[in-house]
Write a protein that holds these residues in place. Structure first.
Motif, PDB file in Angstrom:
ATOM      1  N   ALA A  89      -0.179   9.836   7.083  1.00 54.64           N
ATOM      2  CA  ALA A  89       0.957   9.078   6.146  1.00 54.64           C
ATOM      3  C   ALA A  89       1.822   9.794   5.621  1.00 54.64           C
ATOM      4  N   GLU A  90       1.316  11.036   5.071  1.00 55.04           N
ATOM      5  CA  GLU A  90       2.130  11.952   4.213  1.00 55.04           C
ATOM      6  C   GLU A  90       3.302  12.629   5.204  1.00 55.04           C
ATOM      7  N   ARG A 126       0.910  -1.206   0.063  1.00 50.93           N
ATOM      8  CA  ARG A 126       0.056   0.126   0.054  1.00 50.93           C
ATOM      9  C   ARG A 126       0.965   1.299  -0.007  1.00 50.93           C
ATOM     10  N   PRO A 127       0.429   2.288  -0.498  1.00 50.82           N
ATOM     11  CA  PRO A 127       1.214   3.749  -0.564  1.00 50.82           C
ATOM     12  C   PRO A 127       0.991   4.108   0.920  1.00 50.82           C
ATOM     13  N   MET A 153      -3.496  18.211   6.006  1.00 47.47           N
ATOM     14  CA  MET A 153      -3.442  17.883   7.290  1.00 47.47           C
ATOM     15  C   MET A 153      -4.761  18.289   8.093  1.00 47.47           C
ATOM     16  N   LEU A 154      -4.920  19.604   8.205  1.00 45.45           N
ATOM     17  CA  LEU A 154      -5.731  20.155   8.793  1.00 45.45           C
ATOM     18  C   LEU A 154      -7.305  20.111   8.010  1.00 45.45           C
ATOM     19  N   LEU A 155      -7.284  20.117   6.949  1.00 45.67           N
ATOM     20  CA  LEU A 155      -8.566  20.105   6.140  1.00 45.67           C
ATOM     21  C   LEU A 155      -9.276  18.637   6.430  1.00 45.67           C
ATOM     22  N   SER A 183       9.015  12.060   7.247  1.00 44.44           N
ATOM     23  CA  SER A 183      10.002  12.108   8.235  1.00 44.44           C
ATOM     24  C   SER A 183      11.097  10.845   8.014  1.00 44.44           C
ATOM     25  N   ALA A 184      10.070   9.546   7.628  1.00 41.72           N
ATOM     26  CA  ALA A 184      11.006   8.595   7.199  1.00 41.72           C
ATOM     27  C   ALA A 184      12.048   8.758   6.229  1.00 41.72           C
ATOM     28  N   LEU A 185      11.768   9.567   5.175  1.00 41.30           N
ATOM     29  CA  LEU A 185      12.617   9.909   4.175  1.00 41.30           C
ATOM     30  C   LEU A 185      13.720  10.550   4.816  1.00 41.30           C
ATOM     31  N   GLU A 186      13.555  11.327   5.637  1.00 45.36           N
ATOM     32  CA  GLU A 186      14.612  12.302   6.306  1.00 45.36           C
ATOM     33  C   GLU A 186      15.485  11.348   7.052  1.00 45.36           C
ATOM     34  N   MET A 187      15.096  10.434   7.596  1.00 46.30           N
ATOM     35  CA  MET A 187      15.705   9.518   8.814  1.00 46.30           C
ATOM     36  C   MET A 187      16.554   8.495   7.648  1.00 46.30           C
TER      37      MET A 187
END
Length: 319
Positions: A195-196, A64-65, A285-287, A201-205
């Motif tokens: 998820a976004e 899944r994405p 995210m807020l929307l 964050s996962a990419l940065e780590m």
């Protein structure tokens, strides 16, 4: 597998991004054909070879994405996967695959390097370069597909080149942390907007762990990555302030404006676009996760004018 499997064991990919596949009730040729089709559908054109088994292929695949990334949980019998120069010319995909073994072991060869991955270790494979992936017995792994531009904006070119075809040891500090995170993200359900944030964050780590664990990475490359992460954090912390300018970003980050501009441009974007992108991502995210009025959301991400916010949001989000 993270996905709820359909009652039919031969479930096909449900979309370009979501897949739930089991081959246990398919005959040998159909199971292998479906497995290879899924591999090419989700990643790139590849050839798969299996030893003869009278009972057919026994394998499972769920994917899944997660934001810009795609996570797959895989269990499969012995197999050899080849991505050849001819296949690269055929489909020209240059994304990256992060292959993390969770059970058994596999061998990967790319860039004249061969690595054996034991449980917990991962390797980076560049789909734009030939490679061989071989599992001598049944194995389980998590595979993360990373868009080329996402990796290129965070990882210096020579670090990316030197990181392929080698094993990242799960016993190393930062590598072990990102490895455990990859497994958790592959099996944890979360909303699209969350998820976004998690994928970013996962990419940065992941990028930080790769650079730190790549022996030939220079101190300058590591410093560049740290500075970019600091710039992004400063922007995220001040999105609510409509008066917060690029000059302010540089001041709070303790850098010159020229240095901020130079650093951000190495990622293929501009400081202004980076700031707008951050505002739009926070607004998404807020929307999706609050009932706040549009006026309040626009103010919270640094827009005084709702119509201006709407125009920027439509342009950046493609709506």
């Amino acid at each position: 597998m993270a996905e709820s499997e359909q009652s039919d064991d031969s479930a096909r990919p449900e979309s370009d991004d979501v897949v739930a596949l089991r081959t246990s009730e398919l005959d040998g040729s159909e199971g292998r054909d479906e497995w290879q089709h899924t591999l090419g559908h989700l990643y790139a054109e590849m050839d798969v070879d299996w030893p003869y088994r009278p009972g057919g292929l026994d394998a499972e695949w769920g994917g899944r994405p997660l934001g810009r990334l795609h996570f797959s949980s895989i269990r499969c019998d012995e197999q050899t996967v080849v991505r050849s120069p001819t296949m690269i010319q055929s489909d020209s995909c240059t994304d990256y695959l992060v292959c993390l073994v969770t059970e058994g072991h596999v061998e990967v060869t790319q860039s004249d390097r061969t690595a054996v991955l034991e449980s917990g270790a991962f390797a980076i494979l560049d789909l734009g370069s030939p490679f061989v992936f071989h599992s001598p017995a049944t194995f389980r792994q998590v595979v993360v597909r990373v868009p080329h531009e996402a990796m290129a904006s965070r990882l210096p070119e020579n670090a990316a080149r030197l990181s392929t075809g080698r094993s990242f040891d799960p016993h190393a500090g930062s590598v072990g942390v990102i490895g455990r995170l990859i497994v958790d993200l592959a099996t944890t359900e979360m909303s699209t907007t969350i998820a976004e944030s998690f994928s970013s964050s996962a990419l940065e780590m992941l990028s930080a762990a790769i650079i730190e664990d790549t022996p030939t990475a220079t101190p300058g490359e590591l410093l560049r990555l740290q500075d970019l992460a600091h710039i992004r954090q400063v922007i995220d912390d001040n999105l609510h302030d409509p008066e917060f300018t690029l000059t302010d970003v540089a001041h709070v980050a303790g850098m010159s404006l020229r240095n901020v501009q130079k650093l951000v441009r190495t990622t293929g974007t501009t400081p202004g676009a980076l700031l707008y992108d951050a505002r739009v991502e926070r607004a998404k995210m807020l929307l999706l996760n609050t009932q706040a009025p549009l006026t309040d959301i626009s103010l919270s991400v640094g827009f005084r004018d709702v119509s201006h916010f709407s125009r920027v949001f439509r342009k950046q989000a493609g709506n």
